[in-house]
Design a protein around this motif. Structure first.
Motif, mmCIF file in Angstrom:
data_model
loop_
_atom_site.group_PDB
_atom_site.id
_atom_site.type_symbol
_atom_site.label_atom_id
_atom_site.label_comp_id
_atom_site.label_asym_id
_atom_site.label_seq_id
_atom_site.Cartn_x
_atom_site.Cartn_y
_atom_site.Cartn_z
ATOM 1 N N ASN A 167 32.229 21.736 40.691
ATOM 2 C CA ASN A 167 31.193 22.754 40.885
ATOM 3 C C ASN A 167 29.826 22.124 41.136
ATOM 4 O OD1 ASN A 167 32.365 25.328 40.788
ATOM 5 N ND2 ASN A 167 32.491 25.284 38.569
ATOM 6 N N ILE B 219 28.119 21.688 44.413
ATOM 7 C CA ILE B 219 27.376 22.860 44.881
ATOM 8 C C ILE B 219 26.080 23.002 44.074
ATOM 9 C CG2 ILE B 219 27.419 25.364 45.168
ATOM 10 C CD1 ILE B 219 30.456 25.204 45.382
ATOM 11 N N SER C 242 35.132 19.058 53.092
ATOM 12 C CA SER C 242 35.558 19.559 51.790
ATOM 13 C C SER C 242 35.515 18.415 50.790
ATOM 14 C CB SER C 242 36.978 20.139 51.862
ATOM 15 O OG SER C 242 37.917 19.131 52.186
ATOM 16 N N GLY D 148 35.295 32.062 50.473
ATOM 17 C CA GLY D 148 34.002 31.405 50.485
ATOM 18 C C GLY D 148 32.877 32.300 50.001
ATOM 19 N N MET E 158 32.924 33.306 46.485
ATOM 20 C CA MET E 158 33.543 32.013 46.207
ATOM 21 C C MET E 158 34.059 31.910 44.767
ATOM 22 S SD MET E 158 31.949 28.286 47.149
ATOM 23 C CE MET E 158 32.997 26.948 47.699
ATOM 24 N N ASP F 63 38.670 27.443 50.945
ATOM 25 C CA ASP F 63 37.216 27.538 51.001
ATOM 26 C C ASP F 63 36.660 28.137 49.716
ATOM 27 O OD1 ASP F 63 38.217 30.063 51.548
ATOM 28 O OD2 ASP F 63 37.250 30.272 53.507
ATOM 29 N N ARG G 208 36.734 27.834 45.178
ATOM 30 C CA ARG G 208 36.431 26.803 44.174
ATOM 31 C C ARG G 208 37.600 26.654 43.208
ATOM 32 N NH1 ARG G 208 32.165 28.175 40.589
ATOM 33 N NH2 ARG G 208 32.535 30.387 40.992
ATOM 34 N N HIS H 124 36.176 23.945 48.611
ATOM 35 C CA HIS H 124 34.841 24.155 49.185
ATOM 36 C C HIS H 124 34.853 23.919 50.699
ATOM 37 C CE1 HIS H 124 33.053 22.563 45.082
ATOM 38 N NE2 HIS H 124 33.899 23.581 44.925
ATOM 39 N N SER I 186 34.129 23.842 54.276
ATOM 40 C CA SER I 186 32.998 24.415 55.001
ATOM 41 C C SER I 186 33.063 23.994 56.459
ATOM 42 C CB SER I 186 31.676 23.928 54.385
ATOM 43 O OG SER I 186 31.546 24.377 53.050
ATOM 44 N N GLU J 277 33.258 28.208 56.025
ATOM 45 C CA GLU J 277 34.317 29.028 55.461
ATOM 46 C C GLU J 277 34.990 29.883 56.530
ATOM 47 O OE1 GLU J 277 33.022 32.793 53.344
ATOM 48 O OE2 GLU J 277 31.211 31.575 53.076
ATOM 49 N N ALA K 105 28.512 26.108 51.039
ATOM 50 C CA ALA K 105 28.739 25.383 49.797
ATOM 51 C C ALA K 105 27.975 24.064 49.791
ATOM 52 C CB ALA K 105 30.230 25.143 49.589
#
Length: 613
Positions: free
Chosen positions: A302, A305, A431, A479, A485, A510, A512, A525, A527, A529, A598
């Motif tokens: 996490n 992000i 990712s 996402g 997300m 896309d 978590r 993640h 991207s 998305e 993200a």
């Protein structure tokens, strides 16, 4: 002080260069606000009367007539989160400590604090990521009264610490100290809990057995004891110098915890007297220290992000390439569940945050000469707090040797020479993958795609016995724009069961997986998305997918011409109809429309133009 590792120096320099204009503008604003007279001197009489009307008379005299420092408390207390339940009594302790030091303190405001453990797999999880920015806004509202000379921030868990920190950095002219409350005592081991979850996924145990195991694991006040986002938060705050040194993992309701809470007040007042402020303290070196601490301990994904958003709040631009380059030289020093069997209490007993910081400083893998809440730089955070005979907090150097080398190791003999996170790039986008818990023979997976437009569809396929053979589960439309997300933890037990049966499986999404990303390889993640026309929307059932955590690639092995000619699949009408309706999700429609990617920190409070690869 050890010589900085050249990669650490190079990454820091490029972040500084990339951020120069934005950081300069931020610091100009901070310094303008620092030059103002204190609030009680510049505010009107009616403003002051409202601000201090509820204070006892003696306190009003102190703050208005004697111009005593007035400290603001922003608290994420509620009595549903086990980690935040101890905060109920903290304001009284803080007020007492402030009085004893000749200051005053007020609860400036409260911010929401949701528990992801409660909302996993539920509609409420779609509010989880956005709760971070809601907390940041709540922090700003609390501090907008502009009568505070310093701030104590009470929060621990997943989105709460990043939200408080983002909000505080928007008041960067103030000195700030975070005040943790500590972990719960050890209960049922995380490995035993995971095993029961897998048994339940297979129908081998029922609801009663599963509930008994969960309650044995989560059984009292304090943070959950696995090394997820909440406890990663605490490691990063120590590495940034934002706690009283060593405060992270001391249990609630102990004499040392109470003393550390009082010490936070003294630390904040001393910081104020020195002219310190969080805006200058959180610089490029401080952010890099946090990134290194995350990598060295195999912390929560996490934060790839959240800490992008935190850095942006201080005028600093970081991206996943920065994390990847640091991960290539930062060794993995800790094995704490889910990347090991130990819990955070065993980590603390083995040496904890102080051991990690001491080792990284000695290896030139952290910036030591940074501003912290103390006046002793980051070396103060390589010490362990204890009570002296008079009940005061004293710090001693952390032990030279790890207390348990199955949990914590020195830089000279790490669990891995590289960090626990990897960047993946390719025709499926950018990712990240947490490899610290994934068996080495699973770092490369090549198999046909099974495409799902939500985690419920994958769970249904598992229950129906349809997930046979090797496959890569592509779970898309998860996402920030699509549905906020959410974390997809409900996928962990079934995928772990299939892997345990000998199938080669992986997850690409896309969405978590957070701090509990476990032994199944998961590229998360992704991207851009799918809802934004990202490449996951081009994947079809049967496409061969290659996830290579060693080479750092994520590819759909489809001929380039065919791939380019494909029309991205739309989100299914049923999902689109449900998305954003019920459980308060309508209130966050603006967040879903505005949110950045993200890798840009999934920020809802600025145009999507923060960190670029």
């Amino acid at each position: 002080m050890s010589t900085l590792h050249p990669v650490l120096a190079a990454v820091t320099d490029r972040i500084r260069e990339r951020s120069a204009d934005l950081r300069s503008a931020y610091l100009r604003q901070v310094d303008t606000l620092r030059q103002r007279p204190p609030g009680v001197q510049r505010m009107g009489c009616a403003n002051l009367a409202h601000a201090f009307a509820a204070m006892p008379g003696d306190d009003r005299l102190r703050v208005v007539a004697e111009r005593a420092p007035n400290l603001g408390i922003v608290t994420a207390y509620n009595d549903m989160l086990s980690a935040h339940r101890p905060y109920e009594c903290f304001p009284d302790l803080i007020r007492q400590a402030a009085h004893a030091a000749g200051a005053t303190a007020q609860v400036a405001g409260g911010v929401p604090a949701m528990c992801d453990g409660v909302t996993q797999g539920q509609p409420g999880m779609e509010l989880s990521l956005f709760s971070r920015d809601t907390i940041a806004m709540g922090t700003a509202i609390a501090l907008s009264h502009d009568v505070f000379d310093g701030v104590l921030l009470l929060g621990i868990c997943d989105k709460i610490v990043p939200g408080l920190l983002i909000g505080a950095l928007h008041f960067g002219h103030l000195p700030c100290v975070f005040v943790p409350a500590g972990p719960m005592t050890s209960g049922l081991s995380n490995e035993a809990k995971a095993k029961v979850r897998e048994q339940a996924a297979q129908g081998l145990v029922g609801r009663a057995e599963l509930l008994a195991a969960e309650q044995a694991a989560y059984h009292g006040e304090g943070t959950c004891t696995f090394y997820g986002t909440a406890n990663s938060n605490q490691m990063l705050l120590e590495a940034m110098g934002l706690h009283v040194p060593g405060a992270a993992f001391v249990h609630p309701h102990t004499p040392l915890r109470e003393a550390l809470t009082r010490e936070a007040v003294a630390t904040l007042l001393a910081q104020r007297a020195r002219g310190g402020c969080i805006g200058h303290q959180v610089d490029e070196r401080c952010i890099v220290n946090a990134m290194v601490a995350l990598l060295a301990t195999g912390g929560s994904t996490n934060h790839l992000i959240h800490w992008v958003a935190v850095a942006r709040s201080a005028g600093i631009l970081i991206n996943w390439t920065d994390f990847a380059d640091l991960s290539a030289v930062v060794p993995l020093l800790a094995r704490v569940y889910p990347n090991g069997a130990a819990d955070v209490n065993q980590f603390q007993a083995a040496g904890g945050t102080a051991f990690v910081i001491r080792e990284l400083l000695a290896a030139g893998l952290m910036h030591g000469e940074v501003a912290t809440v103390t006046d002793r730089g980051l070396e103060a955070f390589a010490t362990v707090p204890a009570l002296d005979a008079a009940g005061r907090v004293q710090h001693r150097p952390v032990a030279a040797q790890s207390g348990d080398e199955q949990v914590l190791r020195p830089v000279a003999a790490p669990f891995s020479p590289v960090g626990g996170l990897k960047l993946l790039t390719g025709n499926l986008g950018r990712s990240v993958i947490k490899v610290s818990a994934v068996p080495p023979d699973r770092h490369v997976i090549e198999a046909p795609a099974r495409v799902f437009d939500g985690q419920e569809a994958l769970q249904a396929a598992f229950q129906a016995g349809e997930l046979t053979g090797d496959f890569v589960a592509v779970v898309r439309f998860q996402g920030p724009h699509a549905n906020g997300m959410p974390e997809l933890h409900k996928l962990t037990p079934p995928l772990a069961v299939l892997q345990g049966r000998g199938q080669r499986v992986a997850l690409v999404t896309d969405g978590r997986m957070s701090g509990a990303s476990g032994k199944v390889p998961a590229a998360i993640h992704v991207s851009p998305e799918a809802l934004a026309g990202g490449p996951l929307a081009r994947v079809r059932d049967g496409d061969r997918i290659r996830l290579d955590a060693e080479g750092g690639t994520l590819e759909a092995l489809v001929p380039a011409e065919e791939w380019a000619a494909r029309t991205p699949a739309p989100r299914p009408a049923a999902l689109a109809a449900e998305s954003g309706h019920g459980w308060g999700r309508e209130l966050f429609a603006g967040f879903r429309q505005r949110v950045g990617t993200a890798e840009e920190g999934a920020c809802t409070w600025l145009p999507a133009a923060a960190a670029q690869p």
